[in-house]
Design a protein around this motif. Structure first.
Motif, PDB file in Angstrom:
ATOM      1  N   GLU A  27      44.459   7.285 -55.409  1.00 41.45           N
ATOM      2  CA  GLU A  27      44.542   6.744 -56.767  1.00 41.45           C
ATOM      3  C   GLU A  27      45.311   7.723 -57.652  1.00 41.45           C
ATOM      4  O   GLU A  27      45.203   8.935 -57.501  1.00 41.45           O
ATOM      5  CB  GLU A  27      43.143   6.507 -57.340  1.00 41.45           C
ATOM      6  CG  GLU A  27      42.402   5.361 -56.682  1.00 41.45           C
ATOM      7  CD  GLU A  27      41.087   5.065 -57.395  1.00 41.45           C
ATOM      8  OE1 GLU A  27      40.849   5.636 -58.486  1.00 41.45           O
ATOM      9  OE2 GLU A  27      40.307   4.265 -56.864  1.00 41.45           O
ATOM     10  N   ARG A  34      44.886   1.803 -64.908  1.00 42.56           N
ATOM     11  CA  ARG A  34      44.015   0.634 -64.697  1.00 42.56           C
ATOM     12  C   ARG A  34      44.648  -0.680 -65.123  1.00 42.56           C
ATOM     13  O   ARG A  34      44.271  -1.738 -64.629  1.00 42.56           O
ATOM     14  CB  ARG A  34      42.690   0.845 -65.447  1.00 42.56           C
ATOM     15  CG  ARG A  34      41.752   1.814 -64.753  1.00 42.56           C
ATOM     16  CD  ARG A  34      40.490   2.045 -65.554  1.00 42.56           C
ATOM     17  NE  ARG A  34      40.764   2.731 -66.811  1.00 42.56           N
ATOM     18  CZ  ARG A  34      39.831   3.085 -67.682  1.00 42.56           C
ATOM     19  NH1 ARG A  34      38.561   2.790 -67.441  1.00 42.56           N
ATOM     20  NH2 ARG A  34      40.149   3.718 -68.798  1.00 42.56           N
ATOM     21  N   ARG A 201      48.202  -2.414 -52.583  1.00 39.52           N
ATOM     22  CA  ARG A 201      47.008  -2.270 -51.747  1.00 39.52           C
ATOM     23  C   ARG A 201      46.128  -1.166 -52.342  1.00 39.52           C
ATOM     24  O   ARG A 201      45.886  -0.120 -51.735  1.00 39.52           O
ATOM     25  CB  ARG A 201      47.424  -1.940 -50.316  1.00 39.52           C
ATOM     26  CG  ARG A 201      46.398  -2.290 -49.255  1.00 39.52           C
ATOM     27  CD  ARG A 201      46.907  -1.887 -47.884  1.00 39.52           C
ATOM     28  NE  ARG A 201      48.017  -2.698 -47.458  1.00 39.52           N
ATOM     29  CZ  ARG A 201      47.927  -3.746 -46.653  1.00 39.52           C
ATOM     30  NH1 ARG A 201      46.754  -4.121 -46.192  1.00 39.52           N
ATOM     31  NH2 ARG A 201      49.005  -4.426 -46.302  1.00 39.52           N
ATOM     32  N   ASN A 202      45.624  -1.400 -53.554  1.00 43.01           N
ATOM     33  CA  ASN A 202      44.877  -0.386 -54.284  1.00 43.01           C
ATOM     34  C   ASN A 202      43.516  -0.096 -53.678  1.00 43.01           C
ATOM     35  O   ASN A 202      42.969   0.991 -53.862  1.00 43.01           O
ATOM     36  CB  ASN A 202      44.701  -0.824 -55.743  1.00 43.01           C
ATOM     37  CG  ASN A 202      46.026  -1.017 -56.456  1.00 43.01           C
ATOM     38  OD1 ASN A 202      46.841  -0.113 -56.508  1.00 43.01           O
ATOM     39  ND2 ASN A 202      46.245  -2.207 -57.006  1.00 43.01           N
ATOM     40  N   ASP A 203      42.945  -1.047 -52.961  1.00 42.90           N
ATOM     41  CA  ASP A 203      41.601  -0.881 -52.414  1.00 42.90           C
ATOM     42  C   ASP A 203      41.579   0.031 -51.190  1.00 42.90           C
ATOM     43  O   ASP A 203      40.523   0.518 -50.794  1.00 42.90           O
ATOM     44  CB  ASP A 203      40.991  -2.236 -52.056  1.00 42.90           C
ATOM     45  CG  ASP A 203      41.869  -3.035 -51.098  1.00 42.90           C
ATOM     46  OD1 ASP A 203      43.090  -2.767 -51.067  1.00 42.90           O
ATOM     47  OD2 ASP A 203      41.344  -3.917 -50.396  1.00 42.90           O
ATOM     48  N   ALA A 204      42.741   0.261 -50.593  1.00 42.82           N
ATOM     49  CA  ALA A 204      42.818   1.124 -49.403  1.00 42.82           C
ATOM     50  C   ALA A 204      44.083   1.970 -49.498  1.00 42.82           C
ATOM     51  O   ALA A 204      45.050   1.736 -48.767  1.00 42.82           O
ATOM     52  CB  ALA A 204      42.803   0.283 -48.142  1.00 42.82           C
TER      53      ALA A 204
END
Length: 428
Positions: A27, A34, A201-204
């Protein structure tokens, strides 16, 4: 060589991480992302500029220059190169970048709207694109030719080819050369997001950069610097230097097609590869490894594969090809220099780093891209591909030192000014 990358703050730490398949994508910590579609990047971590520069110099320099200076210092130590302001040393500098001092430009714009008096008197001199090269020259005391070029994502490898040209033209004996960039900012990410160029692919985050994978969705933006000491083979031999590799040849072509999209045929990238091999007097079958441009964008990966098949023919199936961008993201102006470092250390250690996250190969990217795990193999000749916005194609051919005996050179008489070895510039 010296390096400051998203997986390490020096050359060997970065290399160990690349061989181990460790990703530097996470991140974004540099600003609050955000509200953006992409909230991940490959940042340089734990870099504390105050450990490298005094307060006065910090006020006058941007991060992309700081990265370049730190990497150049490591390269100079590695090469036992001490210039120290000697006007007769014939040491030049070629540090390229792609986007100049973007963070400083954004910060000064905000300051201008708030209170014009807050804009630093060093603003202009810190953000212009030649400043990393000039800062390196000042830091090392190098009085030879100092240059900076911007070829978008091909800037880093172009620096090595320009260093080679400078030496072979007799303009310098040594050139400190490489690429740097640091532009992880809100405006940059907003612009790239509206282009649709970045992975979301922000979640991974560590699985986001997926070169040659069927499920890739864009590149991951990165930063850092990689710098080399390049010198003529004769000069290296005279001072007992131990080069990692030889810059045997290279070529530049232009798609002359579009400001951001590559030519759909891939033919001009292929032409750059052919010409680079020709300048290096290298047959396609002699190449062991290609450090790919491999951005993880759908069209670029396919066109690079198409170009490789066009140039290498049947030999393409025997090539090892990998993309370090799967771990460090796209370091923009430093990307090609990072690829050259990977090629050089693959020659030294007999190992090719993997392409991470290559779970489902794209059927149109049907070459051996070394998925998941590093491959032990002898590498004597490598090709580095770098393709930039505007259709700029730059390809370099790199070789291990002849007979690899150059690693154990003994001192000899100093070479005459402007002389070169029989096989071209060596890199330490």
């Amino acid at each position: 060589m010296g390096a400051l990358t998203p997986v390490g703050n020096d050359r060997e730490t970065s290399w160990a991480a690349l061989l181990a398949g460790r990703s530097g994508v996470a991140e974004i910590s540099r600003f609050d992302a955000r509200d953006l579609p992409t909230r991940i990047a490959a940042e340089v971590k734990n870099f504390r500029p105050e450990e490298h520069f005094d307060r006065k110099r910090l006020r006058r320099s941007e991060r992309f220059s700081q990265y370049a200076v730190v990497a150049a210092r490591e390269a100079a130590r590695d090469a036992s190169l001490a210039v120290d302001g000697d006007p007769d040393a014939r040491v030049g500098v070629q540090i390229n970048n792609a986007v100049a001092g973007f963070p400083g430009i954004e910060a000064a714009t905000d300051q201008r709207h708030e209170d014009p008096r807050k804009v630093s008197p060093y603003f202009v001199s810190s953000v212009i694109p030649n400043m990393p090269a000039c800062e390196v020259a000042i830091d090392l005391g190098a009085h030879g030719p100092v240059n900076a070029s911007a070829l978008a994502c091909a800037s880093g490898i172009h620096a090595l080819l320009e260093a080679r040209r400078t030496i072979l033209a007799g303009e310098a004996d040594v050139v400190v050369a490489g690429g740097t960039d640091s532009a992880i900012t809100p405006v940059m990410f907003t612009g790239l997001s509206t282009m649709g160029a970045l992975s979301t692919r922000n979640d991974a985050p560590q699985r986001a950069s997926r070169p040659f994978d069927a499920e890739r969705d864009g590149f991951v933006f990165g930063e850092g610097a990689v710098v080399f000491v390049v010198e003529s083979a004769a000069h290296a031999a005279a001072r007992g230097a131990r080069p990692y590799m030889e810059i045997s040849g290279g070529a530049l072509t232009s798609d002359a097609f579009h400001v951001s999209a590559p030519h759909p045929s891939g033919e001009h990238a292929a032409t750059a590869m052919r010409r680079a091999l020709a300048t290096a007097h290298t047959a396609p079958g002699e190449v062991d490894y290609i450090c790919a441009h491999g951005t993880a964008t759908r069209i670029n990966d396919r066109l690079e594969t198409r170009a490789v098949r066009s140039v290498f023919g049947e030999a393409a199936d025997g090539l090892l090809i990998s993309s370090p961008k799967s771990m460090v993201g796209h370091m923009i102006g430093a990307a090609g220099a990072l690829s050259a470092m990977v090629a050089a250390l693959a020659m030294r250690d007999g190992a090719v780093p993997p392409t991470l996250n290559l779970d489902t190969p794209d059927p149109e990217c049907d070459l051996d891209h070394v998925p998941h795990t590093a491959r032990k193999t002898d590498v004597s000749t490598a090709v580095v591909n770098a393709f930039g916005f505007g259709g700029q194609n730059v390809v370099a051919v790199l070789r291990a030192p002849r007979g690899r005996a150059a690693r154990h050179l003994t001192p000899a008489s100093p070479p005459a000014r402007g002389t070169r070895g029989p096989h071209g510039p060596a890199v330490r």
